[in-house]
Design an enzyme around this catalytic site. Sequence first.
Site, mmCIF file in Angstrom:
data_model
loop_
_atom_site.group_PDB
_atom_site.id
_atom_site.type_symbol
_atom_site.label_atom_id
_atom_site.label_comp_id
_atom_site.label_asym_id
_atom_site.label_seq_id
_atom_site.Cartn_x
_atom_site.Cartn_y
_atom_site.Cartn_z
ATOM 1 N N LYS A 234 60.818 -28.786 35.375
ATOM 2 C CA LYS A 234 61.861 -28.506 36.370
ATOM 3 C C LYS A 234 62.261 -27.046 36.252
ATOM 4 O O LYS A 234 62.630 -26.577 35.167
ATOM 5 C CB LYS A 234 63.072 -29.404 36.134
ATOM 6 C CG LYS A 234 64.048 -29.415 37.302
ATOM 7 C CD LYS A 234 63.490 -30.126 38.525
ATOM 8 C CE LYS A 234 63.959 -31.567 38.589
ATOM 9 N NZ LYS A 234 63.310 -32.325 39.663
ATOM 10 N N THR B 48 60.154 -34.635 35.808
ATOM 11 C CA THR B 48 60.874 -33.354 35.872
ATOM 12 C C THR B 48 62.371 -33.620 35.994
ATOM 13 O O THR B 48 63.191 -32.843 35.511
ATOM 14 C CB THR B 48 60.374 -32.472 37.034
ATOM 15 O OG1 THR B 48 60.745 -33.054 38.274
ATOM 16 C CG2 THR B 48 58.868 -32.273 36.975
ATOM 17 N N ASP B 49 62.721 -34.733 36.608
ATOM 18 C CA ASP B 49 64.140 -35.098 36.703
ATOM 19 C C ASP B 49 64.732 -35.350 35.315
ATOM 20 O O ASP B 49 65.881 -34.973 35.039
ATOM 21 C CB ASP B 49 64.296 -36.342 37.585
ATOM 22 C CG ASP B 49 65.734 -36.575 37.971
ATOM 23 O OD1 ASP B 49 66.309 -35.736 38.688
ATOM 24 O OD2 ASP B 49 66.311 -37.583 37.506
ATOM 25 N N PHE C 194 58.810 17.291 35.786
ATOM 26 C CA PHE C 194 57.456 16.763 35.952
ATOM 27 C C PHE C 194 56.560 17.925 36.372
ATOM 28 O O PHE C 194 56.649 18.399 37.506
ATOM 29 C CB PHE C 194 57.436 15.640 36.997
ATOM 30 C CG PHE C 194 56.121 14.926 37.106
ATOM 31 C CD1 PHE C 194 55.601 14.228 36.009
ATOM 32 C CD2 PHE C 194 55.401 14.942 38.293
ATOM 33 C CE1 PHE C 194 54.383 13.563 36.110
ATOM 34 C CE2 PHE C 194 54.190 14.276 38.395
ATOM 35 C CZ PHE C 194 53.678 13.586 37.301
ATOM 36 N N ARG D 188 65.110 17.800 37.352
ATOM 37 C CA ARG D 188 65.208 16.784 38.399
ATOM 38 C C ARG D 188 66.097 15.650 37.907
ATOM 39 O O ARG D 188 66.456 15.588 36.728
ATOM 40 C CB ARG D 188 63.819 16.232 38.763
ATOM 41 C CG ARG D 188 63.180 15.478 37.618
ATOM 42 C CD ARG D 188 61.875 14.774 38.006
ATOM 43 N NE ARG D 188 61.367 13.988 36.879
ATOM 44 C CZ ARG D 188 60.320 13.186 36.934
ATOM 45 N NH1 ARG D 188 59.631 13.061 38.060
ATOM 46 N NH2 ARG D 188 59.941 12.498 35.879
ATOM 47 N N ASN E 11 60.217 4.558 39.320
ATOM 48 C CA ASN E 11 60.776 5.909 39.336
ATOM 49 C C ASN E 11 61.573 6.036 40.626
ATOM 50 O O ASN E 11 60.999 6.153 41.710
ATOM 51 C CB ASN E 11 59.626 6.933 39.277
ATOM 52 C CG ASN E 11 60.132 8.347 39.076
ATOM 53 O OD1 ASN E 11 61.335 8.593 39.078
ATOM 54 N ND2 ASN E 11 59.207 9.290 38.915
ATOM 55 N N HIS F 58 63.071 7.848 43.012
ATOM 56 C CA HIS F 58 63.011 9.273 43.357
ATOM 57 C C HIS F 58 64.305 9.751 44.016
ATOM 58 O O HIS F 58 64.854 9.085 44.895
ATOM 59 C CB HIS F 58 61.849 9.529 44.320
ATOM 60 C CG HIS F 58 60.525 9.101 43.785
ATOM 61 N ND1 HIS F 58 59.986 9.578 42.615
ATOM 62 C CD2 HIS F 58 59.625 8.211 44.265
ATOM 63 C CE1 HIS F 58 58.808 9.012 42.396
ATOM 64 N NE2 HIS F 58 58.566 8.174 43.380
HETATM 65 O O1 LIG Z 1 57.720 10.762 35.700
HETATM 66 C C1 LIG Z 1 56.855 10.798 36.582
HETATM 67 N N1 LIG Z 1 55.640 10.233 36.375
HETATM 68 C C2 LIG Z 1 54.653 10.239 37.323
HETATM 69 O O2 LIG Z 1 53.532 9.693 37.107
HETATM 70 C C3 LIG Z 1 54.947 10.848 38.558
HETATM 71 N N2 LIG Z 1 54.223 11.016 39.709
HETATM 72 C C4 LIG Z 1 55.026 11.658 40.582
HETATM 73 O O3 LIG Z 1 54.724 11.931 41.778
HETATM 74 N N3 LIG Z 1 56.248 11.932 40.020
HETATM 75 C C5 LIG Z 1 56.216 11.429 38.753
HETATM 76 N N4 LIG Z 1 57.147 11.401 37.768
#
Ligand SMILES: O=c1[nH]c(=O)c2[nH]c(=O)[nH]c2[nH]1
Length: 296
Positions: free
Chosen positions: A13, A58-59, A154, A171, A243, A245
């Site tokens: 369950k 399962t109950d 990066f 960043r 990530n 962005h």
């Molecule tokens: O920390 C990151 N890893 C990546 O692999 C990657 N690729 C990307 O476009 N930006 C980043 N930043």
Amino acid sequence: MTPIRLAANQYGKAENRVVRVTRDTDRHDLVDLNVTSQLRGDFDAAFLEGDNAHVVATDTQKNTIFAFAREPIGSPEEFLVSLADHFTSEFAWVSGGRWAAEEYGWSRIGDHDHSFYRSAPETRTAVVVRDGDATTLISGFHGLTVMKTTQSGFVGYPRDRYTTLPETEDRILATDVSTRWRYAADAVEGLDFDATYDSIKATIMETFTKGYSKALQQTLHDMAAAVIEAHDVVDEIKFSCPNKHHFLSDLSPFGLDNPGVVFYAADRPYGLIEATFQREGTPTKDAAWVGIAGFC
Ligand SMILES: O=c1[nH]c(=O)c2[nH]c(=O)[nH]c2[nH]1
């Protein structure tokens, strides 16, 4: 008819939403779980012949979960182990299984005795896999969103005709941490799972703050290394981290500069960085990870 053979199977369950209130005094506490029980063992006749003589309904599994919650739950890990012990001892043909839980965190409103709000940003997870005498415990969490507004960059990645990303040495780094860690088999007896959870979560967050991140990949490594270094009981840890962005907004059409102040938080697409780290010299337990989605 094409001959087929029954291979891996389990059943039970899923997603039993159990809320357990402790009300020994006027000051209440609560535990909020989503519990899944799945049995493994000799169930061939059910699949092959429709013979249900071995099929613990399962109950019944659902009822057992709620009945066990009549006693104090303890940690999710302890609750799941008690279910594993029960099903494997009560039914001779149940040789193992998989018991999983999510836990949702609640805090008191103010310091109120019996009023709460959903507080923890992350969802805690626990999985117990029993196979004969062997028990494997995997704990973790998902949904812990963290951000650092500098000390991340990066650079140094290959450029080809499709590469447009500018290199940056300053960043925003933001992610939703999803992680699961596996305890060493001999470490779980008597372990304080709640304290260990708090310590691992704190280690992950503290490591995120530290130093300069050259990539999310490096940050995952550093978080894993810190967890394994500080916790003898952990042999393996996995991360799956988007990530998230944050692109610098172009304010030049408005005659404004933008020295790392205004960002556009894109929700998709997102980078997705996943990795598994293991303590050197310890055995792997890949079978225990089967069914845990979203990690590599
Ligand atoms: O920390 C990151 N890893 C990546 O692999 C990657 N690729 C990307 O476009 N930006 C980043 N930043």
